[in-house]
Scaffold this motif. Sequence first.
Motif: not given
Lengths: 162, 116
Positions: A74-76, A78-80, A83-84, A87, A106, A109-110, A114, B61, B104-105, B108
């Motif tokens: 789940m954390i991965i 949300l980070i993905f 980040s997307l 971007a 979280i 943070f990402a 990014t 979260v 990912f950072s 991207f």
Amino acid sequence: MYIFSKIENNKNGDIMEKKLYQKLVMEHRPDEKRGQNAVIAFLIGGTVGVIGELLIEFYSYYLELSRADASIFMIITLIFLASLCTALGFFDKWVKFAKCGLIIPITGFAHSMTSAAIEYKKEGFVTGLGANMFKLAGTVILYGVVSAYIFGFIRLIVMGGA
Amino acid sequence: MIYIYSFLFAGFISMIGQLILDNTKLTPGHITSLFVIIGSALDIFNIYDKIVTYVGGGALVPITSFGHLLIHGGMVGASQSGFIGLAMGMFDLTASGITSAIFFSFIFSLFFRPKD
């Protein structure tokens, strides 16, 4: 006002004292905006929390993972997503609107990593991207590790591990 | 029911952050650092663990769970190899999050340009 306080020769008298300026700003700041911001942060932050719980249920049901593994997935995820969206350029507008509703989860943070990576890419991959990527996320990791080490020591001594 | 608790807990943490941001001079960087420290401090006496079992994903979260996962990984390491294990296991549980955020950072940032 920070710029004003640095100027030394105030011949025309149009540069205010710092305290006076602060007082004027506080008088004219709308109060209802703060309450509105808090409500928006509550709703958005809560929604992100529900999405997290839904993702845990989804992964543990369809991929047959344990709850601990599903929460890492789940954390991965949300980070993905954060980040997307950063971007692609529209996460900044969402953060401007929701503020702490997206910074405290979280996703913030990402987002910070990014946006720093994309922003400083033009200054070179090592001196720009590499040196500036952790400018905001680095404080989180630093104070997290220091506090976890100290509190972990306390917990080991007081509770004897476990 | 767990969804309602998730909503309330995550929303409550975000609202406290927003109130601190609006009423003091602290920046978002200060607030996230503060919340990580609070998260690990709550775990000295297992308080955050109880919140996680009660609230579920809503407690994992917010950034407070980062401090919780750091100290939790440290404790797992410490139960295996004593005081040195605290440092060995510190990043065990958060490694996936940090690694994927970095990866990912970087990926991207190769494909996208900054937008104004």
